[in-house]
Design an enzyme around this catalytic site. Structure first.
Site, PDB file in Angstrom:
ATOM      1  N   LEU A   6      38.296  54.133  22.113  1.00 48.00           N
ATOM      2  CA  LEU A   6      38.434  53.843  23.540  1.00 48.00           C
ATOM      3  C   LEU A   6      38.779  52.370  23.735  1.00 48.00           C
ATOM      4  O   LEU A   6      37.965  51.487  23.468  1.00 48.00           O
ATOM      5  CB  LEU A   6      37.130  54.194  24.270  1.00 48.00           C
ATOM      6  CG  LEU A   6      36.574  55.603  23.987  1.00 48.00           C
ATOM      7  CD1 LEU A   6      35.306  55.843  24.794  1.00 48.00           C
ATOM      8  CD2 LEU A   6      37.612  56.679  24.274  1.00 48.00           C
ATOM      9  N   GLN A  74      45.748  55.839  29.442  1.00 50.36           N
ATOM     10  CA  GLN A  74      44.873  56.169  30.565  1.00 50.36           C
ATOM     11  C   GLN A  74      45.278  55.267  31.728  1.00 50.36           C
ATOM     12  O   GLN A  74      44.892  54.105  31.796  1.00 50.36           O
ATOM     13  CB  GLN A  74      43.399  55.949  30.190  1.00 50.36           C
ATOM     14  CG  GLN A  74      42.421  56.415  31.252  1.00 50.36           C
ATOM     15  CD  GLN A  74      40.979  56.051  30.934  1.00 50.36           C
ATOM     16  OE1 GLN A  74      40.727  55.070  30.236  1.00 50.36           O
ATOM     17  NE2 GLN A  74      40.029  56.820  31.445  1.00 50.36           N
ATOM     18  N   ASN A 142      15.985  62.371  24.421  1.00 55.33           N
ATOM     19  CA  ASN A 142      16.104  61.725  25.727  1.00 55.33           C
ATOM     20  C   ASN A 142      17.098  60.573  25.649  1.00 55.33           C
ATOM     21  O   ASN A 142      17.254  59.941  24.602  1.00 55.33           O
ATOM     22  CB  ASN A 142      14.742  61.204  26.199  1.00 55.33           C
ATOM     23  CG  ASN A 142      14.653  61.131  27.718  1.00 55.33           C
ATOM     24  OD1 ASN A 142      15.655  61.295  28.416  1.00 55.33           O
ATOM     25  ND2 ASN A 142      13.453  60.884  28.230  1.00 55.33           N
ATOM     26  N   HIS A 312      44.223  14.977  18.903  1.00 58.82           N
ATOM     27  CA  HIS A 312      43.560  13.825  18.304  1.00 58.82           C
ATOM     28  C   HIS A 312      42.276  13.449  19.041  1.00 58.82           C
ATOM     29  O   HIS A 312      42.140  13.617  20.247  1.00 58.82           O
ATOM     30  CB  HIS A 312      44.478  12.594  18.252  1.00 58.82           C
ATOM     31  CG  HIS A 312      45.396  12.464  19.414  1.00 58.82           C
ATOM     32  ND1 HIS A 312      46.762  12.404  19.280  1.00 58.82           N
ATOM     33  CD2 HIS A 312      45.159  12.421  20.744  1.00 58.82           C
ATOM     34  CE1 HIS A 312      47.317  12.313  20.470  1.00 58.82           C
ATOM     35  NE2 HIS A 312      46.368  12.315  21.367  1.00 58.82           N
ATOM     36  N   ALA A 388      42.738  13.901  33.868  1.00 62.90           N
ATOM     37  CA  ALA A 388      42.061  12.912  33.029  1.00 62.90           C
ATOM     38  C   ALA A 388      40.693  12.533  33.586  1.00 62.90           C
ATOM     39  O   ALA A 388      40.452  12.563  34.790  1.00 62.90           O
ATOM     40  CB  ALA A 388      42.937  11.671  32.906  1.00 62.90           C
ATOM     41  N   LYS A 405      39.449  12.027  41.884  1.00 59.25           N
ATOM     42  CA  LYS A 405      40.174  11.043  42.681  1.00 59.25           C
ATOM     43  C   LYS A 405      39.357   9.751  42.750  1.00 59.25           C
ATOM     44  O   LYS A 405      38.472   9.593  43.584  1.00 59.25           O
ATOM     45  CB  LYS A 405      40.441  11.602  44.081  1.00 59.25           C
ATOM     46  CG  LYS A 405      41.483  10.821  44.865  1.00 59.25           C
ATOM     47  CD  LYS A 405      41.825  11.552  46.150  1.00 59.25           C
ATOM     48  CE  LYS A 405      42.902  10.812  46.929  1.00 59.25           C
ATOM     49  NZ  LYS A 405      43.259  11.504  48.184  1.00 59.25           N
TER      50      LYS A 405
END
Length: 414
Positions: A6, A74, A142, A312, A388, A405
């Site tokens: 599946l 499917q 069960n 790096h 950055a 910012k």
């Protein structure tokens, strides 16, 4: 005997690494989860039917040409029982069913001794799975799907769970055809198992050794570590002078390892990878095809997918990095909390504890600027850009642009 695997689901708990690939195609120890499963059973069956759906082309393209494999589409994911039922017109006898995200060590041969059987695994957290109780002679008496703690205490003394591996007689297709949809509106394979339990026709087989249902990001790294323990060293490629290689390491043809790099196995480095100079590749790492780990970068316990570049002065630890990513200089994935508690991840809106050391999960085609830091357990969606000097301490959705910012103040000295 034939087998049905599946593979149609989308694997949302593993986002973002399943945003662009089906879960069975996540690479573990250098090959897809699905390939590991196929290798376990292919010598014991005549045909393998892959029931595919989400991003089906990626599965079909990878396994196309294998004469033993056929694909069944499917179109709508209407449940595990519905997925099995898709194979009815192809299979004439008894058959195996396997979930396409289960890694297991046990031999499949024991299942062939039973007419109807379900694989069982003993776990510490049965509430996350379907719990199964055995009676006399290993008959299942069960089954309760993902019970809460009160249900476990009142109805079960078992920590055996449904391991996602089945051997079934052909008449189970008739049971599936007559099932009503569940509360989720799906045809459930577990409802067919309950019918077998009612007629005392289902046996439980406790699996030996390693078993893992790959459902969360740390499961991917656990399975990766399991397979890496068993690799045999094989060194090819172009290895320059003063390279140190210890432990079991596989380096494929077409790899370049520049001078003064250190590789500590177990490690797999796939073809086309470029390492160094002065790179440090630590144990339990897999570098997939055409990856680049550059000058003074360190990778530890991580999977780096195809064509990703970590050029790096970067550190990636206990992380999963998607394909086609490009990290700016000094990109760092933190992987340990100050309080030494397990790292927490957001899984489908719920905070879930993982393991003590876990880094980041990065989708495909993610780019970071210089000096980006990612806190433990952070996930970054595919096609995102992180600017950055960012400290990422929360999950980032796909197609996002993240930046900080700051105002640069410039004054005369006098």
């Amino acid at each position: 005997m034939d087998a049905v695997i599946l593979c149609a689901g989308s694997g949302t708990r593993l986002y973002p690494i399943t945003e662009n690939r089906p879960k069975p195609m996540i690479p573990i120890a250098g090959k897809p989860i699905l390939e590991h499963i196929i290798e376990k059973i292919e010598n014991h069956v005549e045909k393998i039917y892959l029931v595919v759906g989400f991003e089906k082309e990626k599965i079909i393209d990878y396994f196309y040409g294998n004469e033993k494999i056929e694909f069944i589409v499917q179109e709508k994911q209407l449940g595990t029982g519905h997925a099995v039922l898709m194979a009815k017109n192809y299979i004439k006898g008894d058959f195996l069913v396997l979930n396409g995200d289960v890694i297991f060590e046990s031999d499949i041969l024991e299942f062939l001794n039973y007419e109807n059987a379900v694989g069982l695994s003993k776990v510490d957290n049965p509430e996350n799975f379907g719990v199964i109780e055995l009676g006399y002679d290993n008959k299942v008496i069960n089954l309760l799907e993902k019970p809460n703690e009160d249900e476990i205490k009142s109805k079960f003394t078992s920590n055996l769970i449904n391991a996602g591996i089945y051997k079934l007689e052909n008449f189970v297709f008739e049971i599936l055809e007559n099932l009503l949809p569940s509360e989720r509106g799906e045809i459930e394979l577990t409802d067919a198992l309950k019918k077998l339990i009612e007629s005392s026709k289902l046996y439980g087989i406790e699996l030996n050794g390693y078993w893992n249902d790959i459902g969360r990001p740390w499961d991917v790294l656990s399975a990766n570590n399991y397979f890496l323990k068993n690799i045999m060293p094989k060194i090819s490629g172009n290895i320059e002078n003063n390279v140190t290689i210890t432990g079991n390491v596989i380096i494929e043809e077409g790899v370049t390892v520049k001078s003064n790099s250190v590789i500590e196995g177990p490690v797999i480095i796939k073809s086309g990878a470029f390492i160094g100079p002065l790179a440090y590749i630590r144990p339990n790492t897999v570098l997939m095809e055409d990856t680049f780990v550059g000058n003074s970068s360190e990778i530890k316990g991580s999977i780096i997918m195809k064509n990703t570049k970590i050029p790096h002065l970067s550190y990636v630890g206990d992380s999963i990095i998607g394909s086609d990513c490009n990290f700016g200089c000094n990109t760092i994935t933190a992987n340990l909390r100050f309080d030494d508690e397990p790292v927490t991840l957001n899984i489908k809106g719920t905070k879930v504890k993982s393991v003590r050391k876990f880094g980041a999960v990065i989708g495909d085609n993610v780019k970071t600027g210089i000096q980006v830091s990612l806190m433990p357990g952070v996930k970054v969606g595919s096609n995102s850009i992180i600017g950055a000097n960012c400290l990422v301490d929360k999950d980032i959705e796909k197609e996002s642009f993240v930046y900080k910012k700051d105002e640069l103040i410039i004054k005369k000295r006098n």
